[in-house]
Scaffold this active site. Structure first.
Site, PDB file in Angstrom:
ATOM      1  CE  LYS A 169      -1.455   3.062   2.436  1.00 37.03           C
ATOM      2  NZ  LYS A 169      -1.614   4.298   1.628  1.00 37.03           N
ATOM      3  CD  GLU A 244      13.131   0.968   9.560  1.00 38.93           C
ATOM      4  OE1 GLU A 244      13.497   2.148  10.348  1.00 38.93           O
ATOM      5  OE2 GLU A 244      13.374   0.081   9.291  1.00 38.93           O
ATOM      6  CB  CYS A 278      12.945   9.371   8.923  1.00 38.64           C
ATOM      7  SG  CYS A 278      13.801   8.359   7.640  1.00 38.64           S
ATOM      8  CD  GLU A 378       9.718  13.129  12.011  1.00 40.13           C
ATOM      9  OE1 GLU A 378       8.710  12.555  11.924  1.00 40.13           O
ATOM     10  OE2 GLU A 378      10.738  12.246  11.391  1.00 40.13           O
TER      11      GLU A 378
HETATM   12  P1  NAD Z   1       2.051   8.760   7.556  1.00 37.91           P
HETATM   13  O1  NAD Z   1       2.416   7.957   8.721  1.00 37.91           O
HETATM   14  O2  NAD Z   1       1.079   9.728   7.539  1.00 37.91           O
HETATM   15  O3  NAD Z   1       1.866   7.731   6.384  1.00 37.91           O
HETATM   16  C1  NAD Z   1       2.615   6.667   5.993  1.00 37.91           C
HETATM   17  C2  NAD Z   1       1.873   5.641   5.181  1.00 37.91           C
HETATM   18  O4  NAD Z   1       0.737   5.022   6.349  1.00 37.91           O
HETATM   19  C3  NAD Z   1       1.075   6.157   4.075  1.00 37.91           C
HETATM   20  O5  NAD Z   1       0.916   5.397   3.065  1.00 37.91           O
HETATM   21  C4  NAD Z   1      -0.455   6.281   4.767  1.00 37.91           C
HETATM   22  O6  NAD Z   1      -1.597   6.157   3.727  1.00 37.91           O
HETATM   23  C5  NAD Z   1      -0.565   5.069   5.630  1.00 37.91           C
HETATM   24  N1  NAD Z   1      -1.428   5.269   6.607  1.00 37.91           N
HETATM   25  C6  NAD Z   1      -1.964   6.373   7.338  1.00 37.91           C
HETATM   26  N2  NAD Z   1      -2.779   5.839   8.129  1.00 37.91           N
HETATM   27  C7  NAD Z   1      -2.911   4.607   8.172  1.00 37.91           C
HETATM   28  C8  NAD Z   1      -3.755   3.802   9.065  1.00 37.91           C
HETATM   29  N3  NAD Z   1      -4.344   3.931  10.145  1.00 37.91           N
HETATM   30  N4  NAD Z   1      -3.304   2.327   9.002  1.00 37.91           N
HETATM   31  C9  NAD Z   1      -2.265   1.948   8.145  1.00 37.91           C
HETATM   32  N5  NAD Z   1      -1.910   2.763   7.182  1.00 37.91           N
HETATM   33  C10 NAD Z   1      -1.907   4.019   7.434  1.00 37.91           C
HETATM   34  O7  NAD Z   1       3.433   9.131   7.121  1.00 37.91           O
HETATM   35  P2  NAD Z   1       4.054  10.350   5.694  1.00 37.91           P
HETATM   36  O8  NAD Z   1       3.345  11.632   6.335  1.00 37.91           O
HETATM   37  O9  NAD Z   1       3.523   9.650   4.774  1.00 37.91           O
HETATM   38  O10 NAD Z   1       5.552  10.130   5.862  1.00 37.91           O
HETATM   39  C11 NAD Z   1       6.060  11.103   6.660  1.00 37.91           C
HETATM   40  C12 NAD Z   1       6.695  10.385   8.114  1.00 37.91           C
HETATM   41  O11 NAD Z   1       7.346   9.233   7.662  1.00 37.91           O
HETATM   42  C13 NAD Z   1       7.555  11.051   9.115  1.00 37.91           C
HETATM   43  O12 NAD Z   1       7.312  11.236  10.439  1.00 37.91           O
HETATM   44  C14 NAD Z   1       8.891  10.368   8.820  1.00 37.91           C
HETATM   45  O13 NAD Z   1       9.787  10.568   9.924  1.00 37.91           O
HETATM   46  C15 NAD Z   1       8.718   8.956   8.472  1.00 37.91           C
HETATM   47  N6  NAD Z   1       9.363   8.281   7.655  1.00 37.91           N
HETATM   48  C16 NAD Z   1      10.403   7.476   8.375  1.00 37.91           C
HETATM   49  C17 NAD Z   1      11.485   6.710   7.825  1.00 37.91           C
HETATM   50  C18 NAD Z   1      12.190   5.602   8.755  1.00 37.91           C
HETATM   51  O14 NAD Z   1      12.705   5.014   7.812  1.00 37.91           O
HETATM   52  N7  NAD Z   1      12.296   5.856   9.825  1.00 37.91           N
HETATM   53  C19 NAD Z   1      11.715   6.993   6.339  1.00 37.91           C
HETATM   54  C20 NAD Z   1      10.701   8.002   5.842  1.00 37.91           C
HETATM   55  C21 NAD Z   1       9.754   8.729   6.617  1.00 37.91           C
END
Ligand code: NAD
Length: 471
Positions: A169, A244, A278, A378
């Site tokens: 997804k 992650e 991140c 963050e």
């Molecule tokens: P997000 O958590 O809003 O969304 C990530 C994914 O999760 C998307 O595909 C979203 O549609 C899905 N999602 C949202 N709600 C969900 C639910 N209830 N159940 C299952 N899936 C759901 O994050 P974002 O805004 O897309 O990305 C930014 C965040 O990602 C930042 O906090 C960043 O630090 C983190 N990030 C972490 C890493 C790492 O490797 N640690 C790498 C990149 C980004």
């Protein structure tokens, strides 16, 4: 206008049963560039059923067969490098050099997984037991918008290397990149159902993946808040999870550092991926005794950081991915000012000369205290905080005084001293005098930066379950 009306289930591109249309934007202009038709719960269920049917045979495949698949997928994704680079710039706004790296990374992770598999032994003897590493089952892979293509390929590579089948997804905001990658992966000619790609909302498709009893494992990259939701949702069926999540990484500039090298490097660590990383080094810890020098150099160096058109090779900081993200970053800049931090560079509003798009001024606050909101939360934009320390011990205390623990940086002219400090830092990765990535070393976080590790052997084993056979 681009219209994406297909998802990928059971080896074929099909029209989703979901009918919600979701707008796609070019963040550098703020203009709408397309629409994606989102999948719904039923589509997710169909994808899970396809992955389940494929698992029976795929889980028994030999490593040689899977190495062959990974190599074909690598070649297929490598062949779309230019198209993917263009889409990353258009839909996400990454500066061109970064976008190019991201497109290459999406291909190289597949090759890396093939090499890991070439050297991995699925069976070992421990005492009287034969220990066999067995694929976990069906994997649900959920990606964020800040490196969507890379995470689709990296998570899929590890899952398939292990012998799992997958439902992906991707971020709904990255549908163009997903579609380009999906076509390439399809061209690699894997058996139907081995992987399925279902672009939909997190609350619908993502929620099905994190609760469905047939999904054995969820690998998620995204925000800490959603990571916790997924962990709770998976508890009923005791899903294995790799999470992650976010970070608030410290950059320790030691008092022996060559500041002419350390200051530009600290800025690169902080502003990487336009601050939407991140692993961004967002808390710059500096010796009190050198604050004045560092502040003066920072002002000079930030002035050289170009924010603007991502297609200009001189640009280091592109736009924020969405208007919502732009507003969020602006709010944090406001909070920094209200909390009494010293605005050394940047500030609210658009960079000079820019009138459209979701651009932020590369911003550095100084005289920040580690308890301030801008040092704890963050921000996910190009907003950095300089925090002073008096002693090495205090530097380590501040570095570890955060709910996160994803990455840390140490800049010093004394490698031995830097290594000694690294051993006291609670973070999944510590980079000493470098910003380089090691694709085979484990990646992941301590504390609320996540659970588990990706890449290399550790990443492969995250999709395997050990079974001891005693006879
Ligand atoms: P997000 O958590 O809003 O969304 C990530 C994914 O999760 C998307 O595909 C979203 O549609 C899905 N999602 C949202 N709600 C969900 C639910 N209830 N159940 C299952 N899936 C759901 O994050 P974002 O805004 O897309 O990305 C930014 C965040 O990602 C930042 O906090 C960043 O630090 C983190 N990030 C972490 C890493 C790492 O490797 N640690 C790498 C990149 C980004």
């Amino acid at each position: 206008m681009q219209h994406i009306n297909q998802i990928y289930i059971n080896g074929a591109f099909v029209t989703p049963q979901g009918d919600e249309l979701f707008d796609l934007f070019n963040p550098a202009t703020g203009q709408r560039i397309g629409q994606v038709r989102l999948a719904n719960e039923q589509d997710a269920l169909d994808a899970i059923a396809a992955a389940k049917r494929a698992f029976a045979e795929f889980s028994q495949s030999t490593t040689d067969v899977r190495i062959g698949y990974l190599k074909r997928m690598h070649a297929a994704v490598e062949s779309i490098e230019d198209e993917l680079t263009h889409a990353i710039i258009e839909e996400y706004g990454a500066p061109i050099s970064r976008a190019r790296w991201m497109a290459r990374h999406a291909a190289s992770v597949l090759q890396d997984a093939a090499s890991v598999l070439e050297n991995y032994n699925f069976t070992r003897r421990i005492g009287t037991a034969e220990v066999v590493m067995q694929p976990l089952g069906l994997a649900g892979l959920i990606t964020p918008w800040n490196s969507n293509a890379g995470f689709i390929c990296a998570k899929l590579a590890a899952a398939l290397a292990a012998g799992c089948t997958a439902v992906i997804k991707p971020s709904e905001m990255s549908a163009t990149q997903t579609f380009i990658v999906s076509r390439a992966l399809h061209d690699a000619g894997l058996p139907p159902g081995v992987f399925n790609i279902v672009t939909g909302r997190g609350e619908t498709v993502g929620a099905v993946l994190s609760t469905h009893p047939d999904i054995a494992k969820v690998s998620f990259t995204g925000s800490t808040a959603v990571g916790k939701t997924i962990l709770r949702a998976g508890a009923d069926s005791l899903k294995r999870v790799t999470l992650e999540l976010g970070g608030k990484s410290p950059v320790l500039i030691l008092d022996d550092a060559d500041l002419n090298v350390a200051v530009p490097m600290a800025l690169q660590a902080g502003f990487m991926n336009s601050g939407q990383a991140c692993i961004a080094g967002t808390r710059i810890l500096v010796p009190e005794s050198r604050l004045a020098e560092i502040e003066a150099l920072m002002i000079e160096e930030v002035a050289k950081v170009q924010a603007g058109n991502p297609r200009d090779p001189a640009t280091a900081v592109g736009p924020m991915v969405s208007h919502k993200q732009w507003e969020r970053v602006q709010r944090y800049i406001q909070i920094g000012v209200e909390e009494g931090a010293l605005l050394l560079a940047g500030g609210p509003g658009l960079p000079e000369g820019i009138t459209a798009g979701w651009f932020v001024r590369p911003t550095v606050f100084s005289r920040v205290n580690n308890q301030m909101t801008i040092a704890r939360e963050e921000i996910f934009g190009p907003v950095l905080s300089i925090i002073t320390y008096a002693t090495e011990e205090e530097a380590l205390t501040i570095a570890n005084d955060t709910p996160y623990g994803l990455q840390a940086y140490i800049l010093s002219s004394d490698p031995q001293r830097a290594h000694r400090l690294a051993s006291h830092i609670d973070a999944g990765r510590v980079l000493i005098n470098t910003l380089a990535h090691e694709p085979l070393a484990p990646f992941g976080g301590f504390k609320q930066s996540g659970i588990g590790r990706e890449y290399g052997t550790f990443g492969l084993e995250a999709f395997l379950e050990p079974k001891s056979i005693l006879s």
